[in-house]
Design a protein around this motif. Structure first.
Motif, PDB file in Angstrom:
ATOM      1  N   SER A 345     -18.455 -12.525  -4.520  1.00 32.26           N
ATOM      2  CA  SER A 345     -19.413 -13.450  -5.132  1.00 32.26           C
ATOM      3  C   SER A 345     -20.584 -12.730  -5.782  1.00 32.26           C
ATOM      4  CB  SER A 345     -19.950 -14.416  -4.064  1.00 32.26           C
ATOM      5  OG  SER A 345     -20.602 -13.702  -3.034  1.00 32.26           O
ATOM      6  N   VAL A 346     -20.700 -11.415  -5.557  1.00 37.27           N
ATOM      7  CA  VAL A 346     -21.816 -10.668  -6.139  1.00 37.27           C
ATOM      8  C   VAL A 346     -21.345  -9.668  -7.185  1.00 37.27           C
ATOM      9  CG1 VAL A 346     -23.292 -10.931  -4.126  1.00 37.27           C
ATOM     10  CG2 VAL A 346     -21.741  -8.967  -4.266  1.00 37.27           C
ATOM     11  N   GLY A 347     -20.075  -9.737  -7.561  1.00 40.26           N
ATOM     12  CA  GLY A 347     -19.552  -8.813  -8.555  1.00 40.26           C
ATOM     13  C   GLY A 347     -18.212  -8.248  -8.109  1.00 40.26           C
ATOM     14  N   PHE A 348     -17.964  -6.986  -8.433  1.00 38.42           N
ATOM     15  CA  PHE A 348     -16.713  -6.320  -8.076  1.00 38.42           C
ATOM     16  C   PHE A 348     -17.026  -5.065  -7.278  1.00 38.42           C
ATOM     17  CE2 PHE A 348     -15.906  -8.963 -11.680  1.00 38.42           C
ATOM     18  CZ  PHE A 348     -14.658  -9.524 -11.423  1.00 38.42           C
ATOM     19  N   LEU A 349     -16.222  -4.817  -6.235  1.00 37.85           N
ATOM     20  CA  LEU A 349     -16.498  -3.754  -5.277  1.00 37.85           C
ATOM     21  C   LEU A 349     -15.362  -2.755  -5.209  1.00 37.85           C
ATOM     22  CD1 LEU A 349     -17.659  -5.996  -2.292  1.00 37.85           C
ATOM     23  CD2 LEU A 349     -19.111  -5.020  -4.076  1.00 37.85           C
ATOM     24  N   ILE A 350     -15.744  -1.507  -4.941  1.00 39.53           N
ATOM     25  CA  ILE A 350     -14.809  -0.477  -4.503  1.00 39.53           C
ATOM     26  C   ILE A 350     -15.331   0.005  -3.157  1.00 39.53           C
ATOM     27  CG2 ILE A 350     -13.763   1.760  -4.989  1.00 39.53           C
ATOM     28  CD1 ILE A 350     -14.512   1.272  -7.949  1.00 39.53           C
ATOM     29  N   VAL A 351     -14.464   0.015  -2.138  1.00 41.99           N
ATOM     30  CA  VAL A 351     -14.888   0.314  -0.777  1.00 41.99           C
ATOM     31  C   VAL A 351     -14.108   1.520  -0.270  1.00 41.99           C
ATOM     32  CG1 VAL A 351     -15.141  -0.573   1.570  1.00 41.99           C
ATOM     33  CG2 VAL A 351     -15.346  -2.131  -0.392  1.00 41.99           C
ATOM     34  N   ARG A 352     -14.799   2.391   0.458  1.00 41.12           N
ATOM     35  CA  ARG A 352     -14.146   3.516   1.104  1.00 41.12           C
ATOM     36  C   ARG A 352     -14.473   3.485   2.590  1.00 41.12           C
ATOM     37  NH1 ARG A 352     -16.051   9.445  -0.437  1.00 41.12           N
ATOM     38  NH2 ARG A 352     -17.773   8.808   0.933  1.00 41.12           N
ATOM     39  N   LEU A 353     -13.444   3.702   3.445  1.00 44.31           N
ATOM     40  CA  LEU A 353     -13.657   3.811   4.889  1.00 44.31           C
ATOM     41  C   LEU A 353     -14.007   5.262   5.191  1.00 44.31           C
ATOM     42  CD1 LEU A 353     -13.593   2.653   7.747  1.00 44.31           C
ATOM     43  CD2 LEU A 353     -11.130   3.129   7.805  1.00 44.31           C
ATOM     44  N   ASP A 354     -15.247   5.499   5.618  1.00 37.46           N
ATOM     45  CA  ASP A 354     -15.708   6.868   5.842  1.00 37.46           C
ATOM     46  C   ASP A 354     -15.393   7.391   7.235  1.00 37.46           C
ATOM     47  OD1 ASP A 354     -16.772   6.991   3.271  1.00 37.46           O
ATOM     48  OD2 ASP A 354     -18.691   6.145   3.926  1.00 37.46           O
ATOM     49  N   ASP A 355     -15.477   6.518   8.238  1.00 40.02           N
ATOM     50  CA  ASP A 355     -15.278   6.995   9.612  1.00 40.02           C
ATOM     51  C   ASP A 355     -14.986   5.810  10.508  1.00 40.02           C
ATOM     52  OD1 ASP A 355     -15.060   8.732  11.712  1.00 40.02           O
ATOM     53  OD2 ASP A 355     -17.134   9.449  11.640  1.00 40.02           O
TER      54      ASP A 355
END
Length: 622
Positions: A345-355
């Protein structure tokens, strides 16, 4: 209108509703800003409507504030319809003032920039760790209330505008150097005084009081000789802490198995995000990441979420309850794993799982002592409630004494001495116990013992059963009991009247130039003492009410000292004092702040006078 701020607020975390009030809003706060209007308005201020919902919210806010401030006293006040209506009118008055101030601020073109709003958010200690903005803490705190980022930002902007107006008014008042100097001279002034004391107690010893005077004084002042209502109480006290029992290994293991979640920390994940306005932008960045681009550098330079971008996209450690659905649904399981492009709802995301921190459970061996204490406490509480029931039944069945309750509990009843409302024994000083004793329900007829109380539970898993064994109602003390007291009072009053008459005659003689008036009366002046305005001695305070001495002659007056003696005061000299600069600064600050407060109130009064204010039916609803 506020592109930079919207970029800061419309990010993936702030789409979760605000979970903590972090600013103390002037007048009404965020809640009233968010409540919309309806047809049943409370007031209209220059055509601007204050809704019934806004009034109810402001009323509840003020009611809760006074309840916290007054504690137990509030319940009694709240039963008074007039008091509650006063709170409602106060809340409505604040809303009207807020509307007037908002219009005035708009007319003055007072503007708060996006950067000021943004910085106010970053500066909140609730969002900081070791003095620095903590994105993880920020994400954890903003999770429970239904405010969007834009709504919160606008409410914060309104608060900052109000504060800017208040500061502007406060900074308009000042004191000139000459004014300050005169005020310092006046406040720090010192006076050299002498005094001659007429001993009232010595005069009282020579006075007499007739039986007629004593009887008349007694009849006219009976209310001063009341013996307070008094009680003697028998009671049995039950305490769960004294009933704790040893815990078996089987009980410890069973309790641990049932409460293992209390000794567990759920799995925590650490994510980084990049937020974009368009899907095309997100796809382009995802391609760069798959080609080996550095995630943190792209987040800093390309993400439109400045809060997470400042840390290279890092959102900190998140537990399941604080993780946004977009991150959960990304189904990332391996460290370093990238999501695809996620629409939100706030745009487009790219997510990375760091730990990932796996779930951690403390073993029974690590927490055995704590668990054993819990088991013992629970067993004690169980025994306490079972015994409480037995004692209640016994006290009810044998209502003419506590003998049955003693037998059921195995505890001997305690008997107090006589006490009144003002000196309740410490061991009975609980609100529920006081209510039972003093509400009249346990008092017997004509001083006879009354009934046993029900079980009275108090904090800390404790309970009482009690009875009033003896009672004396409030009554006027007999004359013989207070005769000596009245005699002393009459003698002292006569002596004081005599001393004042003597002092006034001596004052007239001294002002007429009769220098030997004091010696003729057998009085002598003390040595010279220097006093200032801060002195608490009433004689010193009286000296500052006298005119300054003139023609090398003292200025005379009459006062009383702290022992009630009548004193003739001579002011021989007035001199200027000094004041440390920090004290001068604080004094000037206090004067200017007081003047600024008066100026701000005058501004509000003028705004009210010129405004068109119409009150609706909702303003009178209870």
């Amino acid at each position: 209108m506020m592109d930079n701020l919207r970029a800061a607020s419309n990010h993936v975390v702030l789409k979760i509703i605000l979970g903590l009030i972090i600013f103390s809003f002037v007048l009404t706060g965020v809640g009233n800003y968010l409540i919309g209007g309806n047809n049943d308005y409370a007031a209209k201020v220059n055509g601007q409507e204050i809704s019934r919902g806004q009034l109810e919210q402001a009323f509840n806010n003020e009611r809760n504030r006074q309840q916290q401030m007054l504690g137990d006293q509030f319940s009694q006040l709240a039963s008074n319809d007039g008091y509650m209506q006063q709170i409602r009118q106060q809340a409505l008055s604040q809303l009207v003032d807020q509307a007037l101030l908002e219009a005035y601020i708009k007319d003055l073109h007072i503007d708060i920039s996006d950067d000021q709003v943004k910085q106010a958010i970053f500066n909140q200690k609730a969002f900081q760790t070791n003095g620095k903005f903590d994105n993880g803490k920020y994400n954890g705190l903003i999770s429970s209330m239904g405010y969007t980022a834009d709504q919160y930002a606008e409410a914060l902007r309104k608060q900052l505008s109000n504060q800017q107006l208040i500061n502007a008014v406060a900074n308009t008042d000042f004191m000139l150097k000459g004014e300050t100097s005169k005020l310092v001279d006046l406040v720090s002034q010192k006076r050299a005084i002498r005094q001659a004391t007429i001993d009232v107690n010595a005069l009282a010893a020579k006075q007499a009081a007739t039986d007629e005077e004593i009887s008349q004084y007694y009849q006219q002042n009976k209310s001063n000789f009341m013996a307070p209502e008094q009680f003697r109480v028998s009671y049995i006290k039950l305490d769960a802490a004294s009933m704790q029992q040893a815990a078996s290994e089987a009980e410890i293991q069973s309790w641990y198995d049932q409460h293992k979640a209390d000794y567990s920390q759920p799995q925590r994940n650490r994510y980084s995000v990049i937020q974009t306005k368009t899907e095309a932008d997100a796809n382009a960045l995802l391609a760069q990441l798959k080609g080996g681009a550095d995630f943190a550098e792209l987040a800093k330079s390309k993400s439109i979420d400045p809060i997470s971008a400042r840390k290279g996209g890092d959102m900190g450690w998140l537990e399941p309850v604080t993780t946004p659905d977009e991150l959960k649904n990304a189904a990332l399981t391996q460290k370093g794993q990238l999501s695809g492009v996620i629409k939100s709802s706030v745009g487009f995301l790219i997510v990375r799982l760091d730990d990932v921190q796996p779930e951690q459970v403390k073993s029974l061996a690590d927490v055995r002592d704590s668990v054993a204490d819990k088991v013992k406490q629970e067993k004690g509480v169980d025994a306490f409630y079972k015994l409480q029931q037995k004692v209640s039944e016994a006290a009810s069945n044998d209502n003419e004494s506590l003998a049955g309750a003693e037998q059921a509990s195995g505890i001997k009843a305690t008997e107090t001495g006589w006490f009144s409302h003002d000196d309740l024994p410490k061991e009975l000083n609980f609100d529920a116990v006081k209510q039972a004793i003093f509400n009249g329900g346990l008092v017997g007829q004509n001083g006879a013992p009354g009934n046993n109380s029900d079980i009275i539970s108090v904090e800390g898993d404790r309970a009482f059963v009690l009875r009033i064994s003896e009672h004396k109602p409030e009554a006027v003390k007999p004359l013989e009991q207070v005769k000596a007291q009245i005699t002393d009072t009459l003698k002292h009053d006569k002596a004081q009247q005599q001393a004042k008459a003597q002092a006034n005659k001596l004052l007239a003689d001294l002002k007429a130039g009769k220098q030997d008036a004091l010696s003729v009366a057998g009085l002598t002046l003390s040595g010279v003492t220097t006093v200032d305005r801060n002195a608490q001695d009433p004689v010193a305070q009286a000296a500052f009410n006298l005119p300054q001495p003139a023609d090398n002659k003292p200025s005379w007056g009459v006062s009383e000292d702290m022992q009630g003696n009548v004193v003739l005061v001579a002011v021989d000299k007035v001199s200027a004092g000094s004041m440390p600069q920090p004290q001068i600064t604080e004094m000037v600050k206090g004067v200017t702040q007081n003047n600024a407060q008066l100026a701000f109130e005058a501004l509000l009064q003028n705004l009210r006078k010129e405004a068109k204010i119409k009150y609706g039916a909702a303003a009178q609803m209870q």
